[in-house]
Design an enzyme around this catalytic site. Structure first.
Site, mmCIF file in Angstrom:
data_model
loop_
_atom_site.group_PDB
_atom_site.id
_atom_site.type_symbol
_atom_site.label_atom_id
_atom_site.label_comp_id
_atom_site.label_asym_id
_atom_site.label_seq_id
_atom_site.Cartn_x
_atom_site.Cartn_y
_atom_site.Cartn_z
ATOM 1 N N ALA A 238 0.824 -1.204 0.000
ATOM 2 C CA ALA A 238 0.000 0.000 0.000
ATOM 3 C C ALA A 238 0.864 1.262 0.000
ATOM 4 O O ALA A 238 1.207 1.784 -1.064
ATOM 5 C CB ALA A 238 -0.954 -0.022 1.194
ATOM 6 N N ARG A 239 1.228 1.722 1.184
ATOM 7 C CA ARG A 239 2.078 2.902 1.331
ATOM 8 C C ARG A 239 3.066 2.643 2.459
ATOM 9 O O ARG A 239 2.695 2.108 3.516
ATOM 10 C CB ARG A 239 1.247 4.151 1.637
ATOM 11 C CG ARG A 239 0.338 4.603 0.501
ATOM 12 C CD ARG A 239 1.148 5.186 -0.649
ATOM 13 N NE ARG A 239 0.294 5.689 -1.715
ATOM 14 C CZ ARG A 239 -0.036 4.996 -2.799
ATOM 15 N NH1 ARG A 239 0.411 3.742 -2.929
ATOM 16 N NH2 ARG A 239 -0.790 5.514 -3.736
ATOM 17 N N GLU A 268 10.864 6.092 0.247
ATOM 18 C CA GLU A 268 10.962 5.263 -0.941
ATOM 19 C C GLU A 268 11.831 6.031 -1.935
ATOM 20 O O GLU A 268 11.437 7.084 -2.427
ATOM 21 C CB GLU A 268 9.578 5.024 -1.539
ATOM 22 C CG GLU A 268 9.570 3.970 -2.614
ATOM 23 C CD GLU A 268 8.155 3.624 -3.067
ATOM 24 O OE1 GLU A 268 7.898 3.815 -4.265
ATOM 25 O OE2 GLU A 268 7.344 3.208 -2.239
ATOM 26 N N HIS A 287 8.819 -1.429 -5.321
ATOM 27 C CA HIS A 287 7.493 -0.922 -5.724
ATOM 28 C C HIS A 287 7.099 -1.450 -7.105
ATOM 29 O O HIS A 287 6.896 -0.691 -8.048
ATOM 30 C CB HIS A 287 7.488 0.611 -5.725
ATOM 31 C CG HIS A 287 6.100 1.181 -5.559
ATOM 32 N ND1 HIS A 287 5.869 2.438 -5.071
ATOM 33 C CD2 HIS A 287 4.862 0.665 -5.839
ATOM 34 C CE1 HIS A 287 4.571 2.685 -5.042
ATOM 35 N NE2 HIS A 287 3.938 1.611 -5.508
ATOM 36 N N ALA A 289 4.523 -3.917 -7.421
ATOM 37 C CA ALA A 289 3.230 -4.592 -7.381
ATOM 38 C C ALA A 289 2.236 -4.008 -8.379
ATOM 39 O O ALA A 289 1.412 -4.725 -8.932
ATOM 40 C CB ALA A 289 2.649 -4.528 -5.969
ATOM 41 N N GLY A 290 2.302 -2.708 -8.612
ATOM 42 C CA GLY A 290 1.360 -2.065 -9.524
ATOM 43 C C GLY A 290 1.657 -2.368 -10.976
ATOM 44 O O GLY A 290 2.493 -3.206 -11.310
#
Length: 329
Positions: A238-239, A268, A287, A289-290
């Protein structure tokens, strides 16, 4: 409106994504309806023909100064996930509508999370890291297995709901914490609602899908981490700001039985040499996953479909407002 209404769609997606998101197929679909032009928010002059602006990764914030150069702008189509880095208060003040491809991006994140849940219950990453450290085979230990496991979801937004639906195909118990979710919604997803402490304390895998804001900043810190059951796994796609990283390092150092998979971090990127890169019970991914690679095209496809609805005067399927944005990631 239909056909070619005599106005333009502007695009200001960063160069790195201008063709992977706005593919030739997407560009052709847009140009079949309206003109498509490039717009640089940092240098271009006034463009009173642009009524729709396609934004995405690499787009500068749409401040009042930028919007002054787009006096006819009616709609922002964000061909990415969260609009937080692009849409400013000035957008809402001027009554400009906003649509986002967050639901298309959510598919990739949910698939990644679903895969990580299975890998975690099979103890894949710990065994792989142990084998690398040993330089050879290691005992096949710590494999919980999927059937009968309990998965905890923190957040039932776009991604949390998709993850729940994927998990419903298996013999799993799914718990969820989301202060805005009602019992009927949870029942429809096949999940049980609980408070945060209960969800953490009963989950073999805890996966975070909450928005990051003032109320959720460091919502996972020492007290929450100490609730994690033996041999459990924390997933964060998520964040990074949802997790207190100093507390996480301390916790993972003394609780070697717990594993963490972090696709997002705070900051990040993490600086080189950060302890999370060295711990044998943590895995940090950059990062990913998106939507990346060929998956990025679905973001442009969604934006193009939304544009057609706008041109035809139909309701938008993915419109967001300022209030809804406050509850999203």
């Amino acid at each position: 409106m239909s056909g070619r209404p005599g106005w333009a769609v502007g695009t200001c997606i960063g160069r790195e994504w201008s063709r992977s998101v706005l593919t030739d197929r997407v560009r052709a679909a847009i140009r079949h309806r309206v003109d498509l032009v490039e717009f640089d928010p940092l240098s271009d002059g006034v463009r009173d023909d642009i009524r729709v602006l396609i934004t995405g990764w690499g787009t500068a914030p749409l401040t009042g100064d930028v919007l002054d150069r787009l006096p006819s702008l009616e709609l922002v189509l964000h061909a990415a996930g969260s609009v937080r880095g692009v849409v400013t208060e000035a957008v809402w003040e001027r009554g400009i509508r906003v649509s986002t491809a967050v639901s298309a991006n959510a598919v990739s994140v949910a698939d990644f999370t679903y895969a990580q849940v299975h890998l975690s219950l099979k103890n894949v990453w710990r065994l792989a890291l142990d084998a690398r450290e040993a330089g050879g085979p290691v005992p096949r230990t710590g494999v919980r297995g999927v059937d009968g496991a309990t998965i905890g979801l923190v957040g039932l937004g776009h991604i949390g709901r998709l993850v729940a639906r994927r998990l419903a195909e298996h013999d799993l118990r799914v718990l969820a914490y989301d202060p805005f979710a009602g019992p009927d919604e949870a029942a429809g997803l096949g999940v049980e609602l609980g408070d945060l402490a209960t969800v953490i304390g009963r989950s073999d895998v805890l996966t975070l899908h909450a928005p990051h804001n003032d109320t959720t900043h460091h919502m996972i810190s020492t007290a929450e981490l100490d609730l994690m059951p033996p041999d459990s796994t924390l997933l964060n796609t998520a964040r990074g700001g949802l997790v207190d990283h100093d507390a996480l390092v301390e916790f993972l150092t003394r609780r070697r039985d717990v594993f963490a998979v972090l696709d997002v971090t705070e900051p990040e990127e993490l600086p080189a040499g950060h302890p999370l890169f060295r711990l044998g019970n943590a895995l940090v991914t950059p990062h990913i996953a998106g939507s990346l690679g060929t998956d990025e095209a679905r973001l442009g496809d969604l934006a193009a479909a939304e544009l057609v609805r706008f041109v035809e005067g139909d309701p938008l399927d993915h419109e967001v407002n300022e209030e809804r944005l406050a509850l999203s990631a």
